[in-house]
Design a protein around this motif. Structure first.
Motif: not given
Length: 102
Positions: A92-94, A98-102
């Protein structure tokens, strides 16, 4: 370590409510050593060595029979990644990164 999602459905119980069966299944999981688990609204997530997951699956599948059900339908999904350690939380953290634009 593997991650599994299991849904166990007692059939022919005489009621549309299955929460008492679900509660019994969660109590039965307490007897399985070497796993962690989390109840969700649609099933249970189990983490641990694959042999312990299969032990937990057997306990969960048998529980409704012990509660009087005459038929049980069980669905199981397993994610067994062996190239690196993982967990439900890590997965989930991964996605969140990615949703936060990692």
């Amino acid at each position: 370590m593997a991650i599994a999602e299991i849904t166990v459905i007692p059939i022919g119980t005489g009621s549309t409510s299955l929460s008492s069966y679900v509660a019994d299944m969660q109590r039965a999981l307490e007897s399985v050593e070497g796993i962690t688990y989390e109840l969700t609204s649609m099933g249970t997530i189990i983490e641990g060595p694959i042999s312990r997951i299969f032990a937990a699956v057997e306990v969960l599948h048998e529980s409704p029979f012990n509660g009087g059900a005459q038929r049980v339908s069980t669905s199981l999904k397993i994610d067994d990644r062996r190239d690196k350690a993982g967990s439900s939380r890590q997965k989930l953290e991964s996605v969140e990164r990615k949703l936060q634009g990692e």
